[in-house]
Design a protein around this motif. Sequence first.
Motif, PDB file in Angstrom:
ATOM      1  N   UNK A  90       0.819  -1.208   0.000  1.00  0.00           N
ATOM      2  CA  UNK A  90       0.000   0.000   0.000  1.00  0.00           C
ATOM      3  C   UNK A  90       0.851   1.255   0.000  1.00  0.00           C
ATOM      4  N   UNK A  91       0.226   2.383  -0.376  1.00  0.00           N
ATOM      5  CA  UNK A  91       0.963   3.628  -0.551  1.00  0.00           C
ATOM      6  C   UNK A  91       0.729   4.637   0.559  1.00  0.00           C
ATOM      7  N   UNK A  92      -0.347   4.465   1.345  1.00  0.00           N
ATOM      8  CA  UNK A  92      -0.721   5.459   2.337  1.00  0.00           C
ATOM      9  C   UNK A  92      -1.691   6.504   1.812  1.00  0.00           C
ATOM     10  N   UNK A  93      -1.909   6.534   0.489  1.00  0.00           N
ATOM     11  CA  UNK A  93      -2.881   7.459  -0.090  1.00  0.00           C
ATOM     12  C   UNK A  93      -4.260   6.797  -0.128  1.00  0.00           C
ATOM     13  N   UNK A  94      -5.281   7.527   0.311  1.00  0.00           N
ATOM     14  CA  UNK A  94      -6.648   7.011   0.240  1.00  0.00           C
ATOM     15  C   UNK A  94      -7.300   7.301  -1.112  1.00  0.00           C
ATOM     16  N   UNK A  95      -6.786   8.304  -1.818  1.00  0.00           N
ATOM     17  CA  UNK A  95      -7.368   8.717  -3.096  1.00  0.00           C
ATOM     18  C   UNK A  95      -6.248   8.941  -4.103  1.00  0.00           C
ATOM     19  N   UNK A  96      -6.519   8.620  -5.351  1.00  0.00           N
ATOM     20  CA  UNK A  96      -5.559   8.929  -6.403  1.00  0.00           C
ATOM     21  C   UNK A  96      -6.281   9.128  -7.726  1.00  0.00           C
ATOM     22  N   UNK A 149      10.335   6.167  -6.057  1.00  0.00           N
ATOM     23  CA  UNK A 149      10.097   7.077  -4.941  1.00  0.00           C
ATOM     24  C   UNK A 149      11.293   7.973  -4.639  1.00  0.00           C
ATOM     25  N   UNK A 150      10.988   9.167  -4.152  1.00  0.00           N
ATOM     26  CA  UNK A 150      11.989  10.063  -3.604  1.00  0.00           C
ATOM     27  C   UNK A 150      11.517  10.505  -2.226  1.00  0.00           C
ATOM     28  N   UNK A 151      12.392  11.139  -1.462  1.00  0.00           N
ATOM     29  CA  UNK A 151      11.952  11.738  -0.205  1.00  0.00           C
ATOM     30  C   UNK A 151      11.032  12.900  -0.552  1.00  0.00           C
ATOM     31  N   UNK A 152       9.778  12.893  -0.047  1.00  0.00           N
ATOM     32  CA  UNK A 152       8.820  13.936  -0.470  1.00  0.00           C
ATOM     33  C   UNK A 152       9.376  15.336  -0.288  1.00  0.00           C
ATOM     34  N   UNK A 153       9.139  16.176  -1.303  1.00  0.00           N
ATOM     35  CA  UNK A 153       9.586  17.569  -1.266  1.00  0.00           C
ATOM     36  C   UNK A 153       8.587  18.431  -2.026  1.00  0.00           C
ATOM     37  N   UNK A 162       6.879   8.741   3.042  1.00  0.00           N
ATOM     38  CA  UNK A 162       7.539   8.451   1.771  1.00  0.00           C
ATOM     39  C   UNK A 162       7.154   7.061   1.285  1.00  0.00           C
ATOM     40  N   UNK A 163       7.053   6.905  -0.008  1.00  0.00           N
ATOM     41  CA  UNK A 163       6.753   5.603  -0.596  1.00  0.00           C
ATOM     42  C   UNK A 163       7.943   4.667  -0.411  1.00  0.00           C
ATOM     43  N   UNK A 164       7.691   3.344  -0.280  1.00  0.00           N
ATOM     44  CA  UNK A 164       8.806   2.404  -0.123  1.00  0.00           C
ATOM     45  C   UNK A 164       9.667   2.337  -1.374  1.00  0.00           C
ATOM     46  N   UNK A 165      10.975   2.242  -1.194  1.00  0.00           N
ATOM     47  CA  UNK A 165      11.909   2.196  -2.322  1.00  0.00           C
ATOM     48  C   UNK A 165      11.709   0.922  -3.133  1.00  0.00           C
ATOM     49  N   UNK A 166      11.963   1.010  -4.407  1.00  0.00           N
ATOM     50  CA  UNK A 166      11.934  -0.165  -5.271  1.00  0.00           C
ATOM     51  C   UNK A 166      13.241  -0.953  -5.145  1.00  0.00           C
ATOM     52  N   UNK A 167      13.213  -2.258  -5.445  1.00  0.00           N
ATOM     53  CA  UNK A 167      14.402  -3.101  -5.275  1.00  0.00           C
ATOM     54  C   UNK A 167      15.409  -2.945  -6.415  1.00  0.00           C
ATOM     55  N   UNK A 168      15.982  -1.751  -6.531  1.00  0.00           N
ATOM     56  CA  UNK A 168      16.955  -1.448  -7.582  1.00  0.00           C
ATOM     57  C   UNK A 168      18.356  -1.539  -6.987  1.00  0.00           C
ATOM     58  N   UNK A 169      19.260  -2.213  -7.684  1.00  0.00           N
ATOM     59  CA  UNK A 169      20.630  -2.377  -7.191  1.00  0.00           C
ATOM     60  C   UNK A 169      21.339  -1.021  -7.155  1.00  0.00           C
TER      61      UNK A 169
END
Length: 456
Positions: free
Chosen positions: A160-166, A250-254, A308-315
């Motif tokens: 999940x993302x934590x957003x209720x609406x998109x 994802x990035x750190x929200x700004x 913040x959204x969880x990071x993707x599994x990128x090396x």
Amino acid sequence: MSFTRRQILAGLAGVAVVGLGAGGARYWLGRPADSAGHDYELIAAPMQVELVPGHATEVWAYGGQAPGLELRARQGDWLRVRFINHLPQPTTIHWHGIRLPLEMDGVPYLSQLPVLPGEYFDYRFRVEDAGTFWYHPHTSSAEQLGRGLVGPLIIEEREGSGFRHERTLNLKHWHLDREGAFSDFSVPREAARGGTPGVLSSLNGVHAPTLELPAGQVVRLRILNLDNTLTYRLNLPDAEVRIYALDGHPIQPRPLGKEYWLGPGMRIDVGLRVPEAGRELALRNGPLRLGTLRSVVAGEAPGDWPAALPANPVAEPDLARAQKLRFNFEWAGALSADTGEGAVPTFWQINGQAWDINDKTCVERPIATLHKNGHYIFELRNVSQYQHPIHLHGLVFKVLSSNRKRIEPYFTDTYLLGRNETAQVALVADNPGVWMFHCHVIDHMETGLMAAIEVV
């Protein structure tokens, strides 16, 4: 509008399809290991729409929509799409930004042969990264994307993302005259400059619409630039907006700030705090209104900003041991010597090599060969006065630095390389194959600004 998985397209599911039996298999370079079922049946076909008021335009649609049907899957799941071609031309689907096996990448004469009219192809791959992605052809790209063959692909976060609406916001300009007829998708004098622009803006296929959002809520807006050529200077004046992801990662929200430059093929996920009921906000491209966001009574408690959204599994690339490669994106300054029918002018090149879209052997001459699981730094040098959104198939890279602006490092598949800009990006070459590397201004790509990178 969102659609659930396993949905058969209403009104199109009964169209007869010529299957690939023993005789038809010659049109495939490979088949999925398991094609017993699929999550979506996606049909590409002509369709009449009204883009210019009072005039019909025959677009090419995915799933009866232009832009196309929104496809969704959950991170870590398999996505299985049976693609059916009812166009008058061969075509494919490329899954922009998705890390997948080469045979699913949709590049004609490299990963597969084109899907002929009346045939189908089963795309099947696991989606490891959550985020906002999209899909489009890689055949006759200026025309096929220009006619409407673009669509969003949303990969939902595993937890999940934590957003209720998109809301998903598809941005596209159309190459049309005043009576709704298509004009040229690529004009040589424009292809040699910034690219051939469309003239009619649209948001989700409608010019300057009004969209309703729930008052008091923080809504995730997934904004996609599905345009052939145009870079949007996105802004939302007088709004509370934070960036949560760039090009699916994802990035750190700004804060969004004054504006964000979103090049062709790029995406941005933002959180918008919707104001009190009755207020309207303008989504703009510079000073030009793309659409209106209207706040309406929600009937629920006000929402708060998600984490913040969880990071993707990128090396993560190891910069200390990374090998450095340089790529110059430059004007070729010459026309193709072949001026016969079907000839394409050459205006652009990478490291002195111009791609010929009519030469099927170009894929056999990669511009660089990387070792599997090797670490690399690419220096991207724009030796021109025009912007180039540089896109790499099959891999994800980390933007490190630029000589023109301050960079907070982030992962992406497409970087908007500004005029005379030099940027450093890094990656781990962990996906074997021959991957396309090109500018996503489509008529730049089709007039030379493309190459192949091999991972062995």
